[in-house]
Design an enzyme around this catalytic site. Structure first.
Site, mmCIF file in Angstrom:
data_model
loop_
_atom_site.group_PDB
_atom_site.id
_atom_site.type_symbol
_atom_site.label_atom_id
_atom_site.label_comp_id
_atom_site.label_asym_id
_atom_site.label_seq_id
_atom_site.Cartn_x
_atom_site.Cartn_y
_atom_site.Cartn_z
ATOM 1 N N LYS A 24 0.828 -1.212 0.000
ATOM 2 C CA LYS A 24 0.000 0.000 0.000
ATOM 3 C C LYS A 24 0.859 1.257 0.000
ATOM 4 O O LYS A 24 0.643 2.165 -0.794
ATOM 5 C CB LYS A 24 -0.925 -0.037 1.221
ATOM 6 C CG LYS A 24 -1.878 1.130 1.309
ATOM 7 C CD LYS A 24 -3.144 0.759 2.052
ATOM 8 C CE LYS A 24 -2.948 0.690 3.554
ATOM 9 N NZ LYS A 24 -2.817 2.025 4.185
ATOM 10 N N ARG A 29 2.919 5.953 -3.318
ATOM 11 C CA ARG A 29 4.070 6.757 -3.761
ATOM 12 C C ARG A 29 4.315 6.593 -5.259
ATOM 13 O O ARG A 29 4.696 7.537 -5.943
ATOM 14 C CB ARG A 29 5.307 6.364 -2.944
ATOM 15 C CG ARG A 29 5.222 6.884 -1.488
ATOM 16 C CD ARG A 29 6.045 6.032 -0.554
ATOM 17 N NE ARG A 29 6.153 6.579 0.796
ATOM 18 C CZ ARG A 29 5.253 6.386 1.774
ATOM 19 N NH1 ARG A 29 4.174 5.670 1.557
ATOM 20 N NH2 ARG A 29 5.446 6.913 2.976
ATOM 21 N N GLY A 97 -5.293 7.757 5.493
ATOM 22 C CA GLY A 97 -4.403 8.736 6.111
ATOM 23 C C GLY A 97 -3.182 9.013 5.254
ATOM 24 O O GLY A 97 -2.702 10.146 5.176
ATOM 25 N N SER A 170 7.051 9.345 12.220
ATOM 26 C CA SER A 170 5.992 9.157 11.223
ATOM 27 C C SER A 170 6.529 9.299 9.813
ATOM 28 O O SER A 170 7.002 10.362 9.408
ATOM 29 C CB SER A 170 4.875 10.183 11.453
ATOM 30 O OG SER A 170 4.025 10.223 10.327
ATOM 31 N N ASP A 323 2.130 -1.189 11.811
ATOM 32 C CA ASP A 323 0.794 -1.623 11.373
ATOM 33 C C ASP A 323 0.514 -3.081 11.726
ATOM 34 O O ASP A 323 -0.580 -3.579 11.473
ATOM 35 C CB ASP A 323 0.652 -1.434 9.859
ATOM 36 C CG ASP A 323 0.627 0.042 9.476
ATOM 37 O OD1 ASP A 323 0.287 0.873 10.341
ATOM 38 O OD2 ASP A 323 0.958 0.359 8.327
ATOM 39 N N LYS A 350 -4.419 5.567 14.852
ATOM 40 C CA LYS A 350 -4.483 4.919 13.535
ATOM 41 C C LYS A 350 -5.951 4.919 13.064
ATOM 42 O O LYS A 350 -6.742 5.724 13.526
ATOM 43 C CB LYS A 350 -3.900 3.504 13.609
ATOM 44 C CG LYS A 350 -2.397 3.497 13.903
ATOM 45 C CD LYS A 350 -1.617 4.102 12.753
ATOM 46 C CE LYS A 350 -0.128 4.125 13.003
ATOM 47 N NZ LYS A 350 0.593 4.906 11.999
ATOM 48 N N ARG A 400 -7.406 -3.416 9.590
ATOM 49 C CA ARG A 400 -6.459 -4.352 10.209
ATOM 50 C C ARG A 400 -7.059 -5.027 11.441
ATOM 51 O O ARG A 400 -6.685 -6.143 11.796
ATOM 52 C CB ARG A 400 -5.142 -3.650 10.534
ATOM 53 C CG ARG A 400 -4.472 -3.098 9.279
ATOM 54 C CD ARG A 400 -3.001 -2.825 9.473
ATOM 55 N NE ARG A 400 -2.505 -1.889 8.472
ATOM 56 C CZ ARG A 400 -2.241 -2.203 7.200
ATOM 57 N NH1 ARG A 400 -2.423 -3.431 6.763
ATOM 58 N NH2 ARG A 400 -1.807 -1.286 6.355
HETATM 59 C C1 S3P Z 1 2.537 4.855 6.231
HETATM 60 C C2 S3P Z 1 3.152 5.146 7.411
HETATM 61 C C3 S3P Z 1 2.659 4.685 8.725
HETATM 62 C C4 S3P Z 1 1.657 3.552 8.610
HETATM 63 C C5 S3P Z 1 0.665 3.793 7.527
HETATM 64 C C6 S3P Z 1 1.332 3.995 6.179
HETATM 65 C C7 S3P Z 1 3.099 5.374 4.974
HETATM 66 O O1 S3P Z 1 2.054 5.776 9.382
HETATM 67 O O2 S3P Z 1 0.991 3.368 9.837
HETATM 68 O O3 S3P Z 1 -0.231 2.703 7.436
HETATM 69 O O4 S3P Z 1 2.746 4.877 3.890
HETATM 70 O O5 S3P Z 1 3.908 6.306 5.045
HETATM 71 P P1 S3P Z 1 2.955 6.820 10.224
HETATM 72 O O6 S3P Z 1 4.137 7.097 9.444
HETATM 73 O O7 S3P Z 1 2.102 8.013 10.425
HETATM 74 O O8 S3P Z 1 3.258 6.081 11.510
#
Ligand code: S3P
Length: 442
Positions: A24, A29, A97, A170, A323, A350, A400
């Site tokens: 994902k 990206r 997110g 993050s 995750d 989350k 999840r």
């Molecule tokens: C992600 C980063 C993580 C992860 C999310 C995907 C990403 O979040 O929990 O499912 O693709 O950059 P955080 O970087 O906010 O912890």
């Protein structure tokens, strides 16, 4: 949309060879960077889940031409860095997110104004963590109370390059700042005291951006990107998502007689924490056919049912399996002895409050789980089945959580009803069918 509860119950061992869908994080990206390159990029193995499709729709709304070919590969004709166009309406981020935070970064350094909206879960999640640095870069951002969605980002050209030390570990915040830096004159720098997933750095380099990673004297990673970049279109192959593989790994470990092989799974060290923890608990997980795909390490995993023992999970490895904790909690519920986790405050923000929701669900199915401020302490069954539950377990709009309890149901006497499997579409379309095909099901 299915909201009827779905039942998962023991039906024998999991066997065979399983290929989970594309990663994902990498899929988001790949679409974003392809949409910013000039010329045609091709993406194979793109995750076709709702979250990634929200990113595709947003990039289309901002001018990129994105299509799925008959062979399942996606082609993208990008607009060039600086070329994003004003979308006609609000950008609906659904449950995602990652789409929201990374796209806020992209928009922040373009001369466009975008409104971001999301579903009930996403609308509760904190966006202040990206809004703060993007405001420092000059973007004008108004959010809903508590720094949540809906939010409006009015980008600025030229944006101001910043040096930003991440206050929270993050990858989404890191990536938002780096993506904003792509169209910002000069050098934008992110300092991360604790390493998080580095897919953005790897892929930016692959697309030809001028990006470097160094360590400062304290050991923090310092990532520098030179702006007003020209990105070159790429052919990208997306590895299987280790976060999706996690559910099959745990299922095979807890269901007696299981023996499965998962092919082509991403093994980036910033994502692979769960494997080491499960091996440390006694899990038989063997890696083979190690190779590189699209600039990312990949391997096949052979997983067999194992007698697991509880473990203390060191908090500093949390970012490399952030995750995967819901799946780990399920493994712990069937281990011999106690598993302690800590340093997991981030799990509370989350797709749901994963500590509270997992603790409640585990209690519902008869497991012994104590919720602490920053982790769970779980006393396992030693391999015996849990009772299960005929009341639906709440998944709280969290894919999840839903998949974790589906897996737990495979080793519960009465099985488990999960209240709503629809959120699984965000990250793992086909999950239920794949789980049932592997030998499990109601
Ligand atoms: C992600 C980063 C993580 C992860 C999310 C995907 C990403 O979040 O929990 O499912 O693709 O950059 P955080 O970087 O906010 O912890």
């Amino acid at each position: 949309m299915t909201t009827a509860p779905t039942r998962f119950a023991p039906r024998g061992p999991l066997t065979g060879t399983i290929s989970v869908p594309g990663d994902k994080s990498i899929s988001h990206r790949a679409l974003m960077l392809s949409a910013l390159a000039i010329g045609e990029s091709r993406i194979e193995g793109l995750l076709e889940g709702e979250d990634v499709l929200a990113t595709a729709a947003a990039m289309r709304a901002m001018g990129a031409d994105i299509e799925r070919g008959g062979d399942g590969a996606w082609t993208v004709h990008g607009v060039g860095v600086g070329g994003l166009m004003q979308p006609a309406g609000a950008l609906d981020m659904g449950n995602s997110g990652t789409s929201t935070r990374l796209l806020m970064g992209l928009v922040a350094s373009h001369a466009i104004t975008c409104t971001f909206t999301g579903d009930a879960s996403l609308s509760h999640r904190p966006m202040g963590r990206v809004i703060d640095p993007l405001r420092l870069m000059g973007a004008d951002i108004s959010a809903s109370p508590g720094g949540t969605l809906p939010a409006m980002v009015r980008g600025i050209v030229p944006a101001i390059p910043i040096e930003y030390r991440l206050p929270v570990a993050s990858a989404q915040v890191k990536s938002a700042v780096l993506l904003a830096g792509l169209n910002t004159p000069g050098i934008t720098r992110v300092i991360e005291p604790v390493a998080t997933r580095d897919h953005s750095e790897r892929m930016l380099k692959g697309f030809g951006a001028d990006i470097s990673v160094e360590r400062d004297t304290d050991g923090a990673r310092v990532i520098s990107i030179t702006g007003e970049a020209d990105l070159q279109p790429q052919d990208i192959a997306v590895p299987g998502d280790p976060s999706s593989a996690a559910f099959f790994i745990v299922a095979a470990l807890i269901v007696p007689g299981s023996d499965v092989t998962l092919t082509g799974i991403g093994m980036n060290p910033t994502r692979a924490g769960l494997i080491g923890v499960l091996q440390g608990m006694g899990g038989a997980i063997e890696m083979s056919n190690e190779r590189e795909v699209g600039g990312e390490p990949v391997a096949d995993l052979h997983v067999r049912h194992s007698a697991l023992t509880g473990i203390d999970v060191p908090p500093d490895i949390a970012p490399s399996m952030i995750d995967e904790f819901p799946a780990l909690f399920v493994a712990a519920a069937f281990a011999h002895g106690r598993t302690r986790t800590s340093g997991l405050d981030e799990l509370r923000v989350k797709e749901s409050d994963r500590l509270a929701v997992m603790a409640a669900g585990l209690a519902e199915i008869g497991a012994r789980a104590e919720e602490a401020a920053d982790g769970l302490v779980i006393d396992g069954t030693g391999g015996d089945m849990l009772p299960g539950s005929c009341h639906p377990v709440a998944s709280a709009l969290d894919h999840r959580i839903a998949m974790s309890f589906a897996v737990a149901g495979l080793h519960c006497r009465d099985g488990i009803e999960v209240d709503d499997m629809h959120p699984v579409q965000t990250s793992f379309p086909g999950f239920e069918a794949m789980l049932r095909r592997a030998g499990a099901g109601a």
